[in-house]
Write a protein that holds these residues in place. Structure first.
Motif, PDB file in Angstrom:
ATOM      1  N   ALA A   1      83.536  14.780   8.256  1.00  0.00           N
ATOM      2  CA  ALA A   1      82.469  14.104   9.008  1.00  0.00           C
ATOM      3  C   ALA A   1      82.797  14.068  10.494  1.00  0.00           C
ATOM      4  O   ALA A   1      83.949  13.898  10.889  1.00  0.00           O
ATOM      5  N   TRP A   2      81.779  14.256  11.311  1.00  0.00           N
ATOM      6  CA  TRP A   2      81.936  14.121  12.763  1.00  0.00           C
ATOM      7  C   TRP A   2      81.350  12.806  13.250  1.00  0.00           C
ATOM      8  O   TRP A   2      81.813  12.239  14.211  1.00  0.00           O
ATOM      9  N   PHE A   3      80.287  12.358  12.554  1.00  0.00           N
ATOM     10  CA  PHE A   3      79.644  11.106  12.925  1.00  0.00           C
ATOM     11  C   PHE A   3      79.423  10.274  11.670  1.00  0.00           C
ATOM     12  O   PHE A   3      79.175  10.815  10.604  1.00  0.00           O
ATOM     13  N   CYS A   4      79.498   8.971  11.818  1.00  0.00           N
ATOM     14  CA  CYS A   4      79.282   8.067  10.695  1.00  0.00           C
ATOM     15  C   CYS A   4      77.804   8.118  10.306  1.00  0.00           C
ATOM     16  O   CYS A   4      76.926   8.017  11.165  1.00  0.00           O
ATOM     17  N   GLU A   5      77.554   8.266   9.001  1.00  0.00           N
ATOM     18  CA  GLU A   5      76.166   8.312   8.541  1.00  0.00           C
ATOM     19  C   GLU A   5      75.510   6.942   8.590  1.00  0.00           C
ATOM     20  O   GLU A   5      74.294   6.831   8.625  1.00  0.00           O
ATOM     21  N   HIS A   6      76.321   5.893   8.604  1.00  0.00           N
ATOM     22  CA  HIS A   6      75.773   4.534   8.603  1.00  0.00           C
ATOM     23  C   HIS A   6      75.448   4.052  10.010  1.00  0.00           C
ATOM     24  O   HIS A   6      74.350   3.593  10.278  1.00  0.00           O
ATOM     25  N   CYS A   7      76.401   4.161  10.923  1.00  0.00           N
ATOM     26  CA  CYS A   7      76.181   3.612  12.264  1.00  0.00           C
ATOM     27  C   CYS A   7      76.033   4.677  13.342  1.00  0.00           C
ATOM     28  O   CYS A   7      75.668   4.361  14.478  1.00  0.00           O
ATOM     29  N   GLY A   8      76.315   5.939  13.026  1.00  0.00           N
ATOM     30  CA  GLY A   8      76.098   7.020  13.979  1.00  0.00           C
ATOM     31  C   GLY A   8      77.194   7.212  15.009  1.00  0.00           C
ATOM     32  O   GLY A   8      77.056   8.022  15.915  1.00  0.00           O
ATOM     33  N   ARG A   9      78.266   6.500  14.896  1.00  0.00           N
ATOM     34  CA  ARG A   9      79.338   6.632  15.888  1.00  0.00           C
ATOM     35  C   ARG A   9      80.272   7.784  15.536  1.00  0.00           C
ATOM     36  O   ARG A   9      80.335   8.222  14.405  1.00  0.00           O
ATOM     37  N   ALA A  10      80.976   8.253  16.521  1.00  0.00           N
ATOM     38  CA  ALA A  10      81.873   9.383  16.343  1.00  0.00           C
ATOM     39  C   ALA A  10      83.071   8.972  15.493  1.00  0.00           C
ATOM     40  O   ALA A  10      83.735   7.978  15.784  1.00  0.00           O
ATOM     41  N   VAL A  11      83.349   9.721  14.430  1.00  0.00           N
ATOM     42  CA  VAL A  11      84.466   9.416  13.552  1.00  0.00           C
ATOM     43  C   VAL A  11      85.371  10.621  13.327  1.00  0.00           C
ATOM     44  O   VAL A  11      86.412  10.498  12.713  1.00  0.00           O
ATOM     45  N   GLY A  12      84.984  11.787  13.779  1.00  0.00           N
ATOM     46  CA  GLY A  12      85.779  12.993  13.548  1.00  0.00           C
ATOM     47  C   GLY A  12      87.101  12.930  14.283  1.00  0.00           C
ATOM     48  O   GLY A  12      87.199  12.330  15.351  1.00  0.00           O
ATOM     49  N   PRO A  13      88.132  13.561  13.708  1.00  0.00           N
ATOM     50  CA  PRO A  13      89.444  13.471  14.350  1.00  0.00           C
ATOM     51  C   PRO A  13      89.527  14.239  15.672  1.00  0.00           C
ATOM     52  O   PRO A  13      90.387  13.946  16.488  1.00  0.00           O
ATOM     53  N   TYR A  14      88.651  15.219  15.884  1.00  0.00           N
ATOM     54  CA  TYR A  14      88.737  16.032  17.096  1.00  0.00           C
ATOM     55  C   TYR A  14      87.480  15.930  17.951  1.00  0.00           C
ATOM     56  O   TYR A  14      87.222  16.800  18.776  1.00  0.00           O
ATOM     57  N   ASN A  15      86.688  14.891  17.750  1.00  0.00           N
ATOM     58  CA  ASN A  15      85.447  14.760  18.518  1.00  0.00           C
ATOM     59  C   ASN A  15      85.703  14.722  20.020  1.00  0.00           C
ATOM     60  O   ASN A  15      84.935  15.260  20.798  1.00  0.00           O
ATOM     61  N   ASN A  16      86.789  14.080  20.413  1.00  0.00           N
ATOM     62  CA  ASN A  16      87.035  13.937  21.842  1.00  0.00           C
ATOM     63  C   ASN A  16      87.598  15.200  22.464  1.00  0.00           C
ATOM     64  O   ASN A  16      87.724  15.284  23.681  1.00  0.00           O
ATOM     65  N   LEU A  17      87.950  16.173  21.659  1.00  0.00           N
ATOM     66  CA  LEU A  17      88.495  17.420  22.179  1.00  0.00           C
ATOM     67  C   LEU A  17      87.466  18.537  22.205  1.00  0.00           C
ATOM     68  O   LEU A  17      87.662  19.528  22.897  1.00  0.00           O
ATOM     69  N   MET A  18      86.400  18.416  21.435  1.00  0.00           N
ATOM     70  CA  MET A  18      85.386  19.465  21.385  1.00  0.00           C
ATOM     71  C   MET A  18      84.393  19.257  22.521  1.00  0.00           C
ATOM     72  O   MET A  18      83.845  18.155  22.667  1.00  0.00           O
TER      73      MET A  18
END
Ligand SMILES: [Zn+2]
Length: 153
Positions: free
Chosen positions: A67-84
């Motif tokens: 997962a890159w984003f939480c399906e419930h609240c929509g926030r970023a949850v992916g381990p590499y979101n801040n690097l992409m």
């Protein structure tokens, strides 16, 4: 590198650089040779932690590993979101939203970071963001409880 014609200043600069390198090397060896502290928990707890599903840090909803984003609240949850490069924009937007309308730790350094980040990212629109940030600071609904200081050993 050394723009001087005085050989004493040149030798002094080289000696200072050598001392700085020696101090840096001493620091590196001190960190490298530092004793490794064992985990404060036993192997059973370690196995449970490894087998536990990942959760959203904001709403505690279990997340699949991809997962890159939480399906419930929509926030970023992916381990590499801040690097992409593309997904990083959403993480930065989340930080800005937290400053303007969400909760964040109200510490002077974090507040200074929000002001500088707003100026750096929004340039001439920064005063609008700062105004929203100040309104959010005054709002009792978004006030977060003070986080107790961590105990150090
Ligand atoms: Zn969530």
């Amino acid at each position: 590198m050394f723009a001087t014609s005085d050989p004493n200043l040149l030798i002094g600069g080289m000696a200072t650089g050598g001392l700085a390198l020696a101090a840096l090397w001493k620091l590196v060896t001190w960190i490298r040779d530092a004793p490794v502290r064992p985990d404060p928990w036993d192997g059973e707890v370690e196995n449970q932690l490894q087998a536990a599903p990942e959760i959203c840090p904001h709403c505690s909803t279990p997340q699949p590993p991809t997962a890159w984003f939480c399906e419930h609240c929509g926030r970023a949850v992916g381990p590499y979101n801040n690097l992409m490069p593309y997904l990083q924009v959403f993480s930065e937007g989340e930080v800005f939203r937290n400053g303007a309308s969400g909760q964040f730790r109200r510490r002077p350094l974090i507040l200074a970071g929000y002001f500088l980040l707003g100026f750096g990212m929004l340039s001439f629109l920064a005063p609008i963001y700062w105004f929203s940030l100040l309104l959010n600071l005054r709002s009792p609904e978004t006030a977060q409880e003070a986080v107790p200081e961590e105990k150090t050993q």
